[in-house]
Design an enzyme around this catalytic site. Structure first.
Site, PDB file in Angstrom:
ATOM      1  N   LYS A 202       2.888 -14.114  -1.862  1.00 17.61           N
ATOM      2  CA  LYS A 202       2.252 -12.544  -2.304  1.00 17.61           C
ATOM      3  C   LYS A 202       1.711 -12.753  -3.647  1.00 17.61           C
ATOM      4  CE  LYS A 202       4.004  -8.082  -3.605  1.00 17.61           C
ATOM      5  NZ  LYS A 202       4.978  -7.171  -3.348  1.00 17.61           N
ATOM      6  N   ARG A 212       1.539   1.695  -5.178  1.00 14.56           N
ATOM      7  CA  ARG A 212       2.091   2.093  -6.269  1.00 14.56           C
ATOM      8  C   ARG A 212       2.257   3.544  -6.622  1.00 14.56           C
ATOM      9  NH1 ARG A 212       0.587  -3.406  -9.898  1.00 14.56           N
ATOM     10  NH2 ARG A 212       1.343  -4.913  -8.712  1.00 14.56           N
ATOM     11  N   LYS A 225       2.628  -7.916 -13.055  1.00 12.93           N
ATOM     12  CA  LYS A 225       3.548  -8.852 -12.312  1.00 12.93           C
ATOM     13  C   LYS A 225       3.162 -10.271 -12.189  1.00 12.93           C
ATOM     14  CE  LYS A 225       5.065  -4.643  -9.620  1.00 12.93           C
ATOM     15  NZ  LYS A 225       5.585  -4.306  -8.276  1.00 12.93           N
ATOM     16  N   LYS A 256      -0.019 -11.853   1.793  1.00 14.67           N
ATOM     17  CA  LYS A 256      -0.364 -10.601   1.178  1.00 14.67           C
ATOM     18  C   LYS A 256      -0.994 -10.726  -0.158  1.00 14.67           C
ATOM     19  CE  LYS A 256       2.244  -6.579  -0.398  1.00 14.67           C
ATOM     20  NZ  LYS A 256       3.493  -5.991  -1.031  1.00 14.67           N
ATOM     21  N   SER A 282      -2.454  -1.330   0.538  1.00 18.26           N
ATOM     22  CA  SER A 282      -2.848  -0.096   0.467  1.00 18.26           C
ATOM     23  C   SER A 282      -4.287  -0.123   0.042  1.00 18.26           C
ATOM     24  CB  SER A 282      -1.890   0.625  -0.657  1.00 18.26           C
ATOM     25  OG  SER A 282      -1.953  -0.354  -1.809  1.00 18.26           O
ATOM     26  N   TYR A 321      -1.345   0.283   7.831  1.00 12.18           N
ATOM     27  CA  TYR A 321      -1.402   1.664   7.756  1.00 12.18           C
ATOM     28  C   TYR A 321      -2.218   2.303   8.851  1.00 12.18           C
ATOM     29  CZ  TYR A 321       0.878   0.595   3.149  1.00 12.18           C
ATOM     30  OH  TYR A 321       1.439   0.030   2.191  1.00 12.18           O
TER      31      TYR A 321
HETATM   32  C1  PBG Z   1       6.584  -4.279  -4.318  1.00 10.86           C
HETATM   33  C2  PBG Z   1       5.475  -4.219  -3.196  1.00 10.86           C
HETATM   34  C3  PBG Z   1       4.268  -3.808  -3.289  1.00 10.86           C
HETATM   35  C4  PBG Z   1       3.678  -3.636  -1.938  1.00 10.86           C
HETATM   36  C5  PBG Z   1       4.713  -3.820  -1.128  1.00 10.86           C
HETATM   37  N1  PBG Z   1       5.948  -3.987  -1.930  1.00 10.86           N
HETATM   38  C6  PBG Z   1       3.414  -3.641  -4.511  1.00 10.86           C
HETATM   39  C7  PBG Z   1       3.588  -4.434  -5.826  1.00 10.86           C
HETATM   40  O1  PBG Z   1       4.013  -5.664  -5.606  1.00 10.86           O
HETATM   41  O2  PBG Z   1       3.346  -4.021  -6.867  1.00 10.86           O
HETATM   42  C8  PBG Z   1       2.417  -3.214  -1.771  1.00 10.86           C
HETATM   43  C9  PBG Z   1       1.911  -2.850  -0.295  1.00 10.86           C
HETATM   44  C10 PBG Z   1       0.599  -2.160  -0.353  1.00 10.86           C
HETATM   45  O3  PBG Z   1      -0.208  -2.319  -1.491  1.00 10.86           O
HETATM   46  O4  PBG Z   1       0.413  -1.506   0.423  1.00 10.86           O
HETATM   47  N2  PBG Z   1       7.810  -4.845  -4.249  1.00 10.86           N
END
Ligand code: PBG
Length: 332
Positions: A202, A212, A225, A256, A282, A321
């Site tokens: 990730k 978010r 992060k 991801k 997203s 989605y």
């Molecule tokens: C956080 C988490 C995130 C997503 C899934 N779980 C965002 C992040 O790490 O800040 C993102 C999923 C998306 O953008 O559709 N645990």
């Protein structure tokens, strides 16, 4: 594999592209509703479907509406859903205790889906960002995201989800050691058949922005992060993370974001042959929707092309989605 091609005109590669029937015969990859995992946002209340402005067509749903969404998924042949909670700033705390509350709205949604649709594979989210006052996936001590104390909390969170009926535990936090700890706890508490789909590779990505907003973390998040999510410049590190998580007991692994990281999907699949998933996140969804709403691209065609790209890159399935829209199209 070395492709063999006769010299022109013995080889005219257009021959096998000439008609729909022949194109179907030589097609190498297929996409089915059963390949899709539908991420759904759950919030408190009843009878609520609240649009998320940065994700056109995506809602935050109260538990009863999540169950209606499960009925829709079931009818479309989508076999899996992933539940993410929306938590307002007033419900967030420093100790993140809501995360392992057996009755938090994510756990109530998991139980409600399983009660009505026992065959639906329900995936959870394991990370503290949806309950944390500062929006991080781990506990923050003096500005540092601490690992080991976070893992203890993630184990409690995962157990509460397994207890609620989750089939697939989805650690999205990127702490070290959490797969082994969660696996050991599941075994010890007799959740021996509960799967772990590790968010293994990730990346620290700007493509998560709209998510978010969706979970209420944008307003809370302080800093970035980068100390736990991966540097987008790295590729070998993804293989080390996947190897590590498989060795710790992950049943399936995820890359991801999705489209910008298809090279990683391919390397992961070729290196390990394990069930491999990608998350079309997203921001990827938002970009396609925004361009489509402007009339600049054809939404349906770009959606299907982007989903097929994941299959071509070696993914077994996709979190997206677009799941209901794509399934509707695939079902004709
Ligand atoms: C956080 C988490 C995130 C997503 C899934 N779980 C965002 C992040 O790490 O800040 C993102 C999923 C998306 O953008 O559709 N645990």
């Amino acid at each position: 594999m070395k492709p063999v091609v006769a010299p022109y005109p013995a080889a005219r590669l257009r021959r096998t592209r000439a008609t729909p029937a022949v194109r179907a015969l030589v097609r190498e990859n297929a996409l089915e509703p059963g390949d899709l995992i539908w991420p759904v946002f759950v919030r408190s209340g009843e009878g609520i479907e609240e649009p998320i402005p940065s994700m056109p067509g995506v809602m935050r749903r109260s538990v009863d509406k999540v169950v209606e969404a499960a009925a829709e998924a079931d009818a479309l042949g989508i076999g899996a859903m992933c539940i993410f909670p929306y938590t307002g700033i007033e419900e967030r705390t420093e100790d993140c205790a809501g995360a392992w509350d057996p009755h938090n709205h994510a756990n109530r949604a998991i139980a409600a889906i399983k009660a009505k649709f026992p065959n639906m594979a329900v995936m959870s989210d394991v990370a503290l960002d949806t309950y944390n006052i500062n929006g991080h996936d781990g506990f923050v001590e003096n500005g540092i995201i601490v690992n080991d104390r976070t893992v203890e909390a993630l184990v409690k969170m995962a157990l509460s989800q397994a207890q609620a009926g989750a089939d697939i535990i989805g650690p999205s936090d990127m702490m070290d050691g959490r797969i082994a700890a969660i696996r050991a706890a599941l075994e010890q508490k007799d959740h021996t058949d509960v799967m772990i789909l590790s968010y293994a590779a990730k990346y620290a990505s700007a493509f998560y922005g709209p998510f978010r907003d969706a979970v209420g973390a944008s307003a809370a998040l302080t800093g970035d992060k980068n100390t736990y999510q991966m540097d987008p410049a790295n590729s070998n590190e993804a293989l080390r993370l996947v190897a590590r998580d498989l060795a710790e007991g992950a049943d399936m692994v995820m890359v991801k974001p999705g489209l910008p990281y298809l090279d990683i999907c391919r390397r992961v699949k070729d290196s390990f042959g394990a069930p491999t998933f990608a998350y079309q996140v997203s921001g990827e969804y938002a970009m396609i929707m925004a361009a489509a709403q402007n009339g600049w691209i054809d939404q349906e065609r770009v959606m299907m092309e982007s989903l097929m790209a994941f299959k071509r890159a070696g993914c077994d399935g996709i979190l997206t989605y677009f799941a209901p829209a794509a399934a509707r199209l695939l079902n004709g």
